[in-house]
Motif scaffolding. Structure first.
Motif, mmCIF file in Angstrom:
data_model
loop_
_atom_site.group_PDB
_atom_site.id
_atom_site.type_symbol
_atom_site.label_atom_id
_atom_site.label_comp_id
_atom_site.label_asym_id
_atom_site.label_seq_id
_atom_site.Cartn_x
_atom_site.Cartn_y
_atom_site.Cartn_z
ATOM 1 N N ARG A 139 71.066 50.956 68.653
ATOM 2 C CA ARG A 139 70.378 51.712 69.703
ATOM 3 C C ARG A 139 69.565 50.707 70.490
ATOM 4 O O ARG A 139 69.412 49.568 70.068
ATOM 5 N N SER A 140 69.031 51.112 71.594
ATOM 6 C CA SER A 140 68.234 50.165 72.376
ATOM 7 C C SER A 140 66.969 49.750 71.630
ATOM 8 O O SER A 140 66.377 48.722 71.935
ATOM 9 N N ASP A 141 66.557 50.542 70.634
ATOM 10 C CA ASP A 141 65.361 50.218 69.871
ATOM 11 C C ASP A 141 65.645 50.064 68.371
ATOM 12 O O ASP A 141 64.742 50.182 67.545
ATOM 13 N N ALA A 142 66.902 49.782 67.997
ATOM 14 C CA ALA A 142 67.252 49.634 66.583
ATOM 15 C C ALA A 142 68.345 48.579 66.397
ATOM 16 O O ALA A 142 69.340 48.572 67.124
ATOM 17 N N VAL A 143 68.133 47.709 65.412
ATOM 18 C CA VAL A 143 69.085 46.653 65.076
ATOM 19 C C VAL A 143 69.337 46.708 63.578
ATOM 20 O O VAL A 143 68.400 46.858 62.792
ATOM 21 N N GLU A 144 70.590 46.584 63.189
ATOM 22 C CA GLU A 144 70.931 46.454 61.786
ATOM 23 C C GLU A 144 71.408 45.030 61.551
ATOM 24 O O GLU A 144 72.084 44.447 62.409
ATOM 25 N N ALA A 145 71.020 44.470 60.404
ATOM 26 C CA ALA A 145 71.319 43.068 60.137
ATOM 27 C C ALA A 145 71.702 42.871 58.680
ATOM 28 O O ALA A 145 71.313 43.654 57.806
ATOM 29 N N SER A 146 72.473 41.826 58.452
ATOM 30 C CA SER A 146 72.786 41.398 57.092
ATOM 31 C C SER A 146 72.641 39.884 57.040
ATOM 32 O O SER A 146 72.828 39.197 58.042
ATOM 33 N N ALA A 147 72.291 39.383 55.862
ATOM 34 C CA ALA A 147 72.106 37.945 55.704
ATOM 35 C C ALA A 147 72.825 37.466 54.453
ATOM 36 O O ALA A 147 72.854 38.166 53.432
#
Length: 177
Positions: A139-147
């Motif tokens: 979303r414009s205000d949400a990021v999902e990440a993996s490391a």
């Protein structure tokens, strides 16, 4: 230029008693104590940043800034979970539930290792290194990440979700694998 008071003798403090091979014993004068000996830990590599398919479009400059924030946060979180950094450093960028979980994880690791958070555990401990980070703007205000995290020869994964909370990117979910 600093001037010393006339008639005062400054105290010289030795930083190490055994000079070993090299130029000699380092010392300091007065209250300024800088240890300029060589570091024994190898330099930390920068994590590779990659993007999954974003679900919304964002300006490139803003997107790069988000990726940098996420990568720095995940590197700090991994070091906190390993007991190498105090959890308070992520207070402003973490919602209370995630902060409490991260603090609990750091206390558990510290108790198991017999040391306090943020202190070194002895010579050459296996330290975690974030090798790569992958992000997706959902979303414009949400990021999902993996490391991808390396602990010596072992690998682990960390997943996180970041949202804009009170005009700041904050971690709202953090999962360890």
């Amino acid at each position: 230029m600093m001037a010393t008071p006339s008639g005062s003798d400054a105290e010289v403090i030795l930083l190490r008693s055994d000079p070993g091979p090299g130029p000699g014993v380092a010392s300091v004068q007065g209250a300024l104590a800088l240890d300029l000996t060589q570091r024994t830990a190898p330099p930390r590599p920068r994590p590779r940043l990659a993007r999954s398919t974003d679900l919304v479009a964002a300006p490139e400059a803003a997107r790069e800034q988000v990726d940098a924030v996420v990568a720095r946060y995940l590197a700090a979180a991994v070091e906190i979970a390993a007991g190498d950094r105090p959890v308070s450093q992520l207070l402003r960028h973490t919602v209370p539930e995630v902060y409490d979980d991260l603090a609990r994880r750091a206390r558990t690791v510290g108790a198991a290792a017999g040391s306090a958070s943020g202190r070194l555990r002895g010579p050459n401990p296996a330290r975690p290194v974030v090798v790569g980070v992958r992000t997706a703007l959902v979303r414009s205000d949400a990021v999902e990440a993996s490391a991808h995290v390396r602990y010596g020869r072992r690998s682990r994964a960390v997943a996180a979700r970041f949202e804009v909370v009170r005009d700041r990117w904050q971690c709202v979910a953090l999962a360890w694998g």
